[in-house]
Write a protein that holds these residues in place. Sequence first.
Motif, short mmCIF file in Angstrom:
data_model
loop_
_atom_site.label_atom_id
_atom_site.label_comp_id
_atom_site.label_asym_id
_atom_site.label_seq_id
_atom_site.Cartn_x
_atom_site.Cartn_y
_atom_site.Cartn_z
N MET A 83 13.03 -3.95 8.21
CA MET A 83 11.63 -3.65 7.92
C MET A 83 10.79 -4.84 8.36
SD MET A 83 11.47 -4.01 3.79
CE MET A 83 12.22 -5.40 2.98
N GLY A 84 9.57 -4.55 8.75
CA GLY A 84 8.74 -5.66 9.15
C GLY A 84 7.30 -5.27 9.39
N GLY A 85 6.39 -6.16 9.00
CA GLY A 85 4.98 -5.94 9.21
C GLY A 85 4.17 -7.02 8.54
N SER A 86 2.88 -7.01 8.79
CA SER A 86 1.99 -7.96 8.12
C SER A 86 1.89 -7.64 6.63
CB SER A 86 0.60 -7.93 8.75
OG SER A 86 0.65 -8.49 10.04
N ILE A 87 1.97 -6.34 6.32
CA ILE A 87 2.05 -5.88 4.94
C ILE A 87 3.29 -5.00 4.84
CG2 ILE A 87 0.96 -4.53 3.10
CD1 ILE A 87 -1.75 -5.13 4.44
N VAL A 88 4.14 -5.26 3.85
CA VAL A 88 5.37 -4.48 3.68
C VAL A 88 5.43 -3.92 2.26
CG1 VAL A 88 7.89 -4.59 3.58
CG2 VAL A 88 6.66 -5.76 5.42
N LEU A 89 5.67 -2.61 2.18
CA LEU A 89 5.98 -1.93 0.92
C LEU A 89 7.43 -1.50 1.03
CD1 LEU A 89 2.80 -1.62 1.34
CD2 LEU A 89 2.99 0.29 -0.23
N PRO A 90 8.37 -2.21 0.41
CA PRO A 90 9.79 -1.94 0.64
C PRO A 90 10.28 -0.63 0.02
CG PRO A 90 9.51 -3.78 -0.90
CD PRO A 90 8.14 -3.36 -0.45
N SER A 91 11.21 0.01 0.67
CA SER A 91 11.82 1.24 0.19
C SER A 91 12.38 1.06 -1.20
CB SER A 91 12.93 1.70 1.12
OG SER A 91 12.42 2.02 2.38
N GLY A 92 12.26 2.10 -2.03
CA GLY A 92 12.85 2.08 -3.35
C GLY A 92 12.09 1.25 -4.38
N SER A 93 10.97 0.66 -4.01
CA SER A 93 10.25 -0.22 -4.93
C SER A 93 9.19 0.52 -5.74
CB SER A 93 9.57 -1.34 -4.15
OG SER A 93 8.55 -0.80 -3.31
N ASN A 94 8.90 1.77 -5.36
CA ASN A 94 7.80 2.53 -5.96
C ASN A 94 6.46 1.83 -5.78
OD1 ASN A 94 9.43 4.66 -6.95
ND2 ASN A 94 10.07 3.34 -8.63
N ALA A 95 6.37 0.93 -4.80
CA ALA A 95 5.15 0.16 -4.56
C ALA A 95 4.01 1.07 -4.18
CB ALA A 95 5.40 -0.86 -3.46
N GLN A 96 2.81 0.64 -4.53
CA GLN A 96 1.63 1.35 -4.06
C GLN A 96 0.55 0.34 -3.69
OE1 GLN A 96 -0.76 3.79 -6.82
NE2 GLN A 96 0.81 3.36 -8.34
N LEU A 97 -0.26 0.76 -2.70
CA LEU A 97 -1.32 -0.11 -2.20
C LEU A 97 -2.46 0.74 -1.67
CD1 LEU A 97 -2.40 -2.94 -1.33
CD2 LEU A 97 -1.23 -2.55 0.86
N SER A 98 -3.68 0.34 -1.99
CA SER A 98 -4.88 0.94 -1.42
C SER A 98 -5.50 -0.09 -0.48
CB SER A 98 -5.87 1.30 -2.53
OG SER A 98 -7.11 1.71 -1.97
N LEU A 99 -5.70 0.30 0.78
CA LEU A 99 -6.25 -0.58 1.81
C LEU A 99 -7.51 0.07 2.37
CD1 LEU A 99 -5.78 -3.11 3.66
CD2 LEU A 99 -4.57 -1.56 5.20
N LYS A 100 -8.65 -0.61 2.25
CA LYS A 100 -9.92 -0.04 2.71
C LYS A 100 -10.69 -1.06 3.53
CE LYS A 100 -10.49 2.91 -1.34
NZ LYS A 100 -11.34 3.21 -2.50
N ASN A 101 -11.29 -0.58 4.63
CA ASN A 101 -12.22 -1.37 5.43
C ASN A 101 -11.69 -2.77 5.75
OD1 ASN A 101 -14.31 0.68 5.35
ND2 ASN A 101 -14.54 0.12 3.21
N SER A 102 -10.45 -2.83 6.18
CA SER A 102 -9.80 -4.11 6.43
C SER A 102 -9.31 -4.21 7.86
CB SER A 102 -8.63 -4.30 5.45
OG SER A 102 -9.12 -4.40 4.13
N LEU A 103 -9.03 -5.42 8.29
CA LEU A 103 -8.58 -5.71 9.64
C LEU A 103 -7.27 -6.46 9.60
CD1 LEU A 103 -9.15 -5.95 12.74
CD2 LEU A 103 -10.34 -8.09 12.20
N ILE A 104 -6.27 -5.95 10.32
CA ILE A 104 -5.00 -6.65 10.47
C ILE A 104 -4.86 -6.98 11.95
CG2 ILE A 104 -2.49 -6.48 10.22
CD1 ILE A 104 -3.05 -4.38 8.00
N PHE A 105 -4.72 -8.26 12.26
CA PHE A 105 -4.71 -8.67 13.66
C PHE A 105 -3.58 -9.65 13.94
CE2 PHE A 105 -7.50 -11.50 11.36
CZ PHE A 105 -7.26 -12.76 11.88
#
Length: 124
Positions: A83-105
């Motif tokens: 897995m890999g990314g600037s933001i990671v929500l790992p499998s099996g973690s039940n993680a949640q995230l709301s992302l609005k009006n943002s920039l990933i560069f």
Amino acid sequence: LEVRNGLEIAAGTHLQFLTQGLLEVKPGAYLKALGTVAQPIRLTAVDTAQTGNWRGLLIGSSSANNQLEYVELGNAGYSEGGMGGSIVLPSGSNAQLSLKNSLIFRSARYAVWVGNGTQFTESG
């Protein structure tokens, strides 16, 4: 940096991370970073010349308070176990995230990596 309770980042804040730095939100904790158009929150590497210089955000929390709004996240790229990314929500973690009006560069991998059993919403 491990977040074990709650972390709220104020509008206009600029956090810089050292090489291989990671902001990890542990189960039971939350990350709330609510910037504005005029005062975005910036999360970047100290050394911005290299893509993926720091590892980024690892969200392992199922809190509905995990919110990023008007956040600029740059030069990151977490990578571990396929897995890999600037933001990671790992499998099996039940993680949640709301992302609005943002920039990933300048991400070294995916901008956002969403694992099985997680909840990700985005807009803007």
